[in-house]
Scaffold this active site. Sequence first.
Site, PDB file in Angstrom:
ATOM      1  N   GLU A  54       0.569  -0.976   0.200  1.00  0.00           N
ATOM      2  CA  GLU A  54       0.332   0.044   0.031  1.00  0.00           C
ATOM      3  C   GLU A  54       1.075   1.370   0.261  1.00  0.00           C
ATOM      4  O   GLU A  54       0.620   2.386  -0.635  1.00  0.00           O
ATOM      5  CB  GLU A  54      -1.108  -0.039   1.577  1.00  0.00           C
ATOM      6  CG  GLU A  54      -2.263  -1.163   1.097  1.00  0.00           C
ATOM      7  CD  GLU A  54      -1.865  -2.262   1.952  1.00  0.00           C
ATOM      8  OE1 GLU A  54      -0.258  -2.641   1.945  1.00  0.00           O
ATOM      9  OE2 GLU A  54      -2.300  -3.522   2.163  1.00  0.00           O
ATOM     10  N   PHE A 116     -11.251  -6.967  14.553  1.00  0.00           N
ATOM     11  CA  PHE A 116      -9.798  -7.397  13.702  1.00  0.00           C
ATOM     12  C   PHE A 116     -10.096  -6.074  12.993  1.00  0.00           C
ATOM     13  O   PHE A 116     -10.516  -6.032  12.422  1.00  0.00           O
ATOM     14  CB  PHE A 116     -10.720  -9.001  13.149  1.00  0.00           C
ATOM     15  CG  PHE A 116      -9.495  -9.505  12.030  1.00  0.00           C
ATOM     16  CD1 PHE A 116      -8.061  -9.671  12.031  1.00  0.00           C
ATOM     17  CD2 PHE A 116     -10.571  -9.283  10.222  1.00  0.00           C
ATOM     18  CE1 PHE A 116      -7.412 -10.537  11.745  1.00  0.00           C
ATOM     19  CE2 PHE A 116      -8.672 -10.466   9.794  1.00  0.00           C
ATOM     20  CZ  PHE A 116      -8.008  -9.691  10.142  1.00  0.00           C
ATOM     21  N   GLN A 117      -8.722  -6.320  12.744  1.00  0.00           N
ATOM     22  CA  GLN A 117      -7.527  -5.198  11.174  1.00  0.00           C
ATOM     23  C   GLN A 117      -8.852  -3.771  11.903  1.00  0.00           C
ATOM     24  O   GLN A 117      -8.653  -2.413  10.872  1.00  0.00           O
ATOM     25  CB  GLN A 117      -8.224  -5.399  10.180  1.00  0.00           C
ATOM     26  CG  GLN A 117      -6.864  -6.689  10.010  1.00  0.00           C
ATOM     27  CD  GLN A 117      -6.475  -7.043   8.096  1.00  0.00           C
ATOM     28  OE1 GLN A 117      -7.759  -6.589   7.616  1.00  0.00           O
ATOM     29  NE2 GLN A 117      -5.900  -7.901   8.028  1.00  0.00           N
ATOM     30  N   LYS A 166     -17.243  -0.540   6.818  1.00  0.00           N
ATOM     31  CA  LYS A 166     -17.675  -1.537   6.347  1.00  0.00           C
ATOM     32  C   LYS A 166     -19.356  -1.153   5.693  1.00  0.00           C
ATOM     33  O   LYS A 166     -20.024  -1.595   4.774  1.00  0.00           O
ATOM     34  CB  LYS A 166     -17.207  -2.731   6.700  1.00  0.00           C
ATOM     35  CG  LYS A 166     -18.073  -3.825   5.126  1.00  0.00           C
ATOM     36  CD  LYS A 166     -16.514  -5.246   6.291  1.00  0.00           C
ATOM     37  CE  LYS A 166     -17.238  -6.625   5.346  1.00  0.00           C
ATOM     38  NZ  LYS A 166     -16.199  -7.127   5.488  1.00  0.00           N
ATOM     39  N   MET A 479      24.466   8.547   0.790  1.00  0.00           N
ATOM     40  CA  MET A 479      23.870  10.109   1.555  1.00  0.00           C
ATOM     41  C   MET A 479      24.292  10.006   3.105  1.00  0.00           C
ATOM     42  O   MET A 479      25.217  10.982   3.498  1.00  0.00           O
ATOM     43  CB  MET A 479      23.056  10.429   1.440  1.00  0.00           C
ATOM     44  CG  MET A 479      23.034  11.651   1.693  1.00  0.00           C
ATOM     45  SD  MET A 479      23.957  12.804   0.810  1.00  0.00           S
ATOM     46  CE  MET A 479      23.352  13.757  -0.732  1.00  0.00           C
TER      47      MET A 479
HETATM   48  C1  LIG Z   1      18.636  14.424   0.279  1.00  0.00           C
HETATM   49  C2  LIG Z   1      18.178  15.566   0.272  1.00  0.00           C
HETATM   50  C3  LIG Z   1      18.837  16.739   0.023  1.00  0.00           C
HETATM   51  C4  LIG Z   1      18.139  18.350  -0.536  1.00  0.00           C
HETATM   52  N1  LIG Z   1      19.042  19.137  -0.716  1.00  0.00           N
HETATM   53  C5  LIG Z   1      18.253  20.048  -1.082  1.00  0.00           C
HETATM   54  C6  LIG Z   1      18.824  21.570  -1.389  1.00  0.00           C
HETATM   55  O1  LIG Z   1      20.074  21.483  -1.458  1.00  0.00           O
HETATM   56  N2  LIG Z   1      18.148  22.287  -2.390  1.00  0.00           N
HETATM   57  C7  LIG Z   1      16.764  22.270  -2.283  1.00  0.00           C
HETATM   58  O2  LIG Z   1      16.302  23.613  -2.446  1.00  0.00           O
HETATM   59  N3  LIG Z   1      16.299  21.539  -1.631  1.00  0.00           N
HETATM   60  C8  LIG Z   1      16.843  20.118  -1.358  1.00  0.00           C
HETATM   61  N4  LIG Z   1      16.294  19.041  -0.656  1.00  0.00           N
HETATM   62  C9  LIG Z   1      14.594  19.607  -0.714  1.00  0.00           C
HETATM   63  C10 LIG Z   1      14.163  20.824   0.555  1.00  0.00           C
HETATM   64  O3  LIG Z   1      14.168  19.228   1.402  1.00  0.00           O
HETATM   65  C11 LIG Z   1      12.843  21.054   0.435  1.00  0.00           C
HETATM   66  O4  LIG Z   1      11.930  19.848   0.059  1.00  0.00           O
HETATM   67  C12 LIG Z   1      13.137  21.521  -1.133  1.00  0.00           C
HETATM   68  O5  LIG Z   1      13.672  22.601  -0.571  1.00  0.00           O
HETATM   69  C13 LIG Z   1      11.340  22.235  -1.061  1.00  0.00           C
HETATM   70  O6  LIG Z   1      11.034  22.942  -2.042  1.00  0.00           O
HETATM   71  P1  LIG Z   1       9.756  24.209  -2.246  1.00  0.00           P
HETATM   72  O7  LIG Z   1       9.886  25.403  -1.096  1.00  0.00           O
HETATM   73  O8  LIG Z   1      10.551  24.561  -3.581  1.00  0.00           O
HETATM   74  O9  LIG Z   1       8.402  23.252  -2.811  1.00  0.00           O
HETATM   75  P2  LIG Z   1       7.462  23.150  -1.410  1.00  0.00           P
HETATM   76  O10 LIG Z   1       7.942  21.910   0.285  1.00  0.00           O
HETATM   77  O11 LIG Z   1       6.886  22.500  -1.642  1.00  0.00           O
HETATM   78  O12 LIG Z   1       6.914  24.297  -1.160  1.00  0.00           O
HETATM   79  C14 LIG Z   1       6.346  24.871  -2.120  1.00  0.00           C
HETATM   80  C15 LIG Z   1       5.239  26.162  -0.777  1.00  0.00           C
HETATM   81  O13 LIG Z   1       4.969  27.244  -2.833  1.00  0.00           O
HETATM   82  C16 LIG Z   1       3.684  27.351  -2.174  1.00  0.00           C
HETATM   83  N5  LIG Z   1       2.749  27.321  -2.621  1.00  0.00           N
HETATM   84  C17 LIG Z   1       2.019  26.567  -3.229  1.00  0.00           C
HETATM   85  N6  LIG Z   1       1.165  26.172  -4.143  1.00  0.00           N
HETATM   86  C18 LIG Z   1       1.182  27.595  -4.457  1.00  0.00           C
HETATM   87  C19 LIG Z   1       0.098  28.604  -5.134  1.00  0.00           C
HETATM   88  N7  LIG Z   1      -0.893  28.240  -5.953  1.00  0.00           N
HETATM   89  N8  LIG Z   1       0.904  30.303  -5.072  1.00  0.00           N
HETATM   90  C20 LIG Z   1       1.656  30.323  -4.126  1.00  0.00           C
HETATM   91  N9  LIG Z   1       2.560  29.375  -3.383  1.00  0.00           N
HETATM   92  C21 LIG Z   1       1.886  27.944  -3.317  1.00  0.00           C
HETATM   93  C22 LIG Z   1       3.354  26.380  -0.201  1.00  0.00           C
HETATM   94  O14 LIG Z   1       2.358  26.705   0.224  1.00  0.00           O
HETATM   95  C23 LIG Z   1       4.734  25.863   0.178  1.00  0.00           C
HETATM   96  O15 LIG Z   1       5.166  26.809   0.342  1.00  0.00           O
HETATM   97  C24 LIG Z   1      16.921  17.995  -0.601  1.00  0.00           C
HETATM   98  C25 LIG Z   1      15.704  17.178   0.349  1.00  0.00           C
HETATM   99  C26 LIG Z   1      16.689  16.185   0.600  1.00  0.00           C
HETATM  100  C27 LIG Z   1      15.725  14.200   0.550  1.00  0.00           C
HETATM  101  C1  LIG Z   2      12.652   5.419   4.660  1.00  0.00           C
HETATM  102  C2  LIG Z   2      14.039   5.963   4.432  1.00  0.00           C
HETATM  103  N1  LIG Z   2      15.225   5.533   5.225  1.00  0.00           N
HETATM  104  C3  LIG Z   2      16.078   5.840   5.941  1.00  0.00           C
HETATM  105  C4  LIG Z   2      16.328   7.407   4.718  1.00  0.00           C
HETATM  106  C5  LIG Z   2      17.911   8.370   5.103  1.00  0.00           C
HETATM  107  N2  LIG Z   2      18.756   8.018   4.534  1.00  0.00           N
HETATM  108  C6  LIG Z   2      18.695   8.993   3.541  1.00  0.00           C
HETATM  109  S1  LIG Z   2      19.976   8.842   2.108  1.00  0.00           S
HETATM  110  C7  LIG Z   2      20.193   7.644   2.172  1.00  0.00           C
HETATM  111  C8  LIG Z   2      20.932   5.945   1.472  1.00  0.00           C
HETATM  112  C9  LIG Z   2      20.332   6.232   0.361  1.00  0.00           C
HETATM  113  O1  LIG Z   2      21.234   4.809   0.007  1.00  0.00           O
HETATM  114  P1  LIG Z   2      20.662   4.247  -1.435  1.00  0.00           P
HETATM  115  O2  LIG Z   2      19.207   4.553  -1.727  1.00  0.00           O
HETATM  116  O3  LIG Z   2      21.832   3.489  -2.409  1.00  0.00           O
HETATM  117  O4  LIG Z   2      21.087   5.811  -2.182  1.00  0.00           O
HETATM  118  P2  LIG Z   2      22.827   6.361  -2.845  1.00  0.00           P
HETATM  119  O5  LIG Z   2      22.523   7.266  -1.333  1.00  0.00           O
HETATM  120  O6  LIG Z   2      23.792   5.852  -2.174  1.00  0.00           O
HETATM  121  O7  LIG Z   2      22.547   7.597  -3.820  1.00  0.00           O
HETATM  122  C10 LIG Z   2      19.568   7.170   3.814  1.00  0.00           C
HETATM  123  C11 LIG Z   2      19.309   5.225   4.630  1.00  0.00           C
HETATM  124  C12 LIG Z   2      15.619   7.628   4.245  1.00  0.00           C
HETATM  125  N3  LIG Z   2      15.545   9.355   4.229  1.00  0.00           N
HETATM  126  N4  LIG Z   2      14.507   7.574   4.181  1.00  0.00           N
END
Ligand SMILES: Cc1cc2nc3c(=O)[nH]c(=O)nc-3n(C[C@H](O)[C@H](O)[C@H](O)COP(=O)(O)OP(=O)(O)OC[C@H]3O[C@@H](n4cnc5c(N)ncnc54)[C@H](O)[C@@H]3O)c2cc1C
Ligand SMILES: Cc1ncc(C[n+]2csc(CCOP(=O)(O)OP(=O)(O)O)c2C)c(N)n1
Length: 575
Positions: A54, A116-117, A166, A479
């Site tokens: 799911e 159940f569930q 249900k 990472m």
């Molecule tokens: C491993 C990892 C590394 C990351 N590194 C980076 C990085 O280096 N740089 C980076 O940028 N991000 C990075 N991120 C992503 C980061 O965590 C955020 O998800 C991202 O920066 C959010 O982008 P955002 O604010 O544009 O989008 P969202 O979080 O989706 O926010 C969107 C915003 O737009 C607003 N909005 C929605 N609809 C409208 C509308 N119609 N009009 C006006 N406003 C609206 C919402 O209210 C919200 O505030 C990383 C994520 C991971 C998993």
């Molecule tokens: C469900 C979940 N568990 C743990 C993490 C923490 N986490 C962030 S990146 C990462 C490693 C990802 O490894 P892989 O999929 O091999 O990608 P790589 O970084 O090697 O490109 C982990 C464990 C996460 N983001 N999501």
Amino acid sequence: MKGQKETMTGARILWECLEREGVKHVFGYPGGAILPAYDALKHSSIHHILVRHEQGATHMADGYARATGDVGVAIATSGPGATNMVTGIATAMMDSSPIVCITGQVGSKLLGSDAFQETDITGVTLPITKHNYLVTRAEDVAPAIREAFYVAKSGRPGPVLIDITKDAQQGSCEWDWEAAAPRLRGYRPDLSPAPEAYEKALELIHESKRPVILAGHGILVSGAEHEVEALAERASIPVALTLLGLGTLQASHFLNLGMMGMHGEAWVNTTIQKADLLLALGMRFDDRVTGNLKNYAPNAKKIHVDIDPAEINKNVKVDVALVGDLRKILHELLPRVEIKDRHEWLESIHHLKGDTAVRDIQNLPDNGHLYAAHVIIDLWHETREREAIIVTDVGQHQMWEAQYYKHERSRSLITSGGLGTMGFALPAAIGAKVACPGSDVWVVVGDGGFQMTMSELATIVQENLKVNIAIINNGYLGMVRQWQEFFYEKNYEATPLLSPDFSKLADAFGIRSAVVKKRGDVVPALRAARAHDGPMLIDFQVEQEDTVYPMVAAGAALHEMIRRPNPLVETAEDE
Ligand SMILES: Cc1cc2nc3c(=O)[nH]c(=O)nc-3n(C[C@H](O)[C@H](O)[C@H](O)COP(=O)(O)OP(=O)(O)OC[C@H]3O[C@@H](n4cnc5c(N)ncnc54)[C@H](O)[C@@H]3O)c2cc1C
Ligand SMILES: Cc1ncc(C[n+]2csc(CCOP(=O)(O)OP(=O)(O)O)c2C)c(N)n1
Ligand SMILES: [Mg+2]
């Protein structure tokens, strides 16, 4: 028909309403408490896609929603079926993705008896849904569905869950579509700014010498790509993008700086730190974007345009807030913005493009090593002419994709940003492919994340979907290993990762595969995948201990980036 009442079971009303909401596909998994609904599916034209877990259904609905902007729908049974949806719901919530999740629930008389569930899924998902419903009577099915779709899509989009007992599915009632129209007092998704806010914003824009637009995900949600481009060009303002904003301005646009934040390019972050005005458009100043808030863009005034008032002054205190739909606001603002040439500012940014993470790998000669960046660059070259959708998982490969793949259009990158959900990519790509069958859909996934939801390979085969899969196989939870390298004295605890032979695994599912270990073999493998008329999985066995640069360490200021210690090559001017 208007005003016409019919008698039907709650289960049939459910499908009837979904059809009227324009739903063509739902992603789901059956079980006892949702069986009446599954039984009534025979009367519906909706195509049900059987998932393998799911969580997969929710990510598929999410991928479907992100690819199109339409609401994606997932369905599951009560208890474990419903709780398996939690990660997908939280993922959609963090990234403002409109999905509707439907769960079966035990009979209303059994509620609260540990039947159940039975799980209190509305209680569990309260903080991770935009709204949720417990429906205990057939009469309430239609109003709940109509409201759920309205809430999911309007204003700031998000996930909505409807839990239907249900007996509500089995019971019958008279119903009428018109009478079930949403009536939501107190829900105001249509705010608009006061005239003074526009005046103040214009004043700041006109005064500014070093402005930067921070382009976020809200741009594509709002459909404001053209308006943002027009604003940038009219006022000569460079544009930095968040991870979720990539593609909202063409990567090749002369004002596009690239991604900001923790793994953004050095010059982008430095530019933000030097700016005297930040124009934040549909972005929420996530901590991956700002670094340490204490010294974030210290000399800049800030204008924040966002549809959600709760985002204003949440992380970053701003000088002007324009609360409302971005596209509408820019329509109002644009004609009043003075045409300006800010070539001095733009030139000074150009000079910042010294050594960069992107260029040092790009210019790396083929020395027998295969870097993840090679794979991404070649993937970009091979797919750029087509309407490709790249769906990434979470980790190093996700960041390399963001750095090296040049996204030219909105919705061409689908990724889990806010929750950073490993296991997202494969199912989300299935949703994207179902939504956009004509698009070239690629999964870019780590060896770790792939193993979290790889059971959905069977869904691809059962549904006959052409989804190509590039596993960036570095033998590590890369990472996390990178954080251990920098901050835990290279104590690689629990990050070396044993994987199955992915090629044999693909074979077991009846999916074609290839293994690539050399740069020279990347392009032929990508071409073979594109030429093949079914799905293909490629196991790219890349450098194991490669690192994503630059990096802003948690708690560091945005300009304090960890840079590659020995640039791999001295860089020449690129492109
Ligand atoms: C491993 C990892 C590394 C990351 N590194 C980076 C990085 O280096 N740089 C980076 O940028 N991000 C990075 N991120 C992503 C980061 O965590 C955020 O998800 C991202 O920066 C959010 O982008 P955002 O604010 O544009 O989008 P969202 O979080 O989706 O926010 C969107 C915003 O737009 C607003 N909005 C929605 N609809 C409208 C509308 N119609 N009009 C006006 N406003 C609206 C919402 O209210 C919200 O505030 C990383 C994520 C991971 C998993
Ligand atoms: C469900 C979940 N568990 C743990 C993490 C923490 N986490 C962030 S990146 C990462 C490693 C990802 O490894 P892989 O999929 O091999 O990608 P790589 O970084 O090697 O490109 C982990 C464990 C996460 N983001 N999501
Ligand atoms: Mg890995």
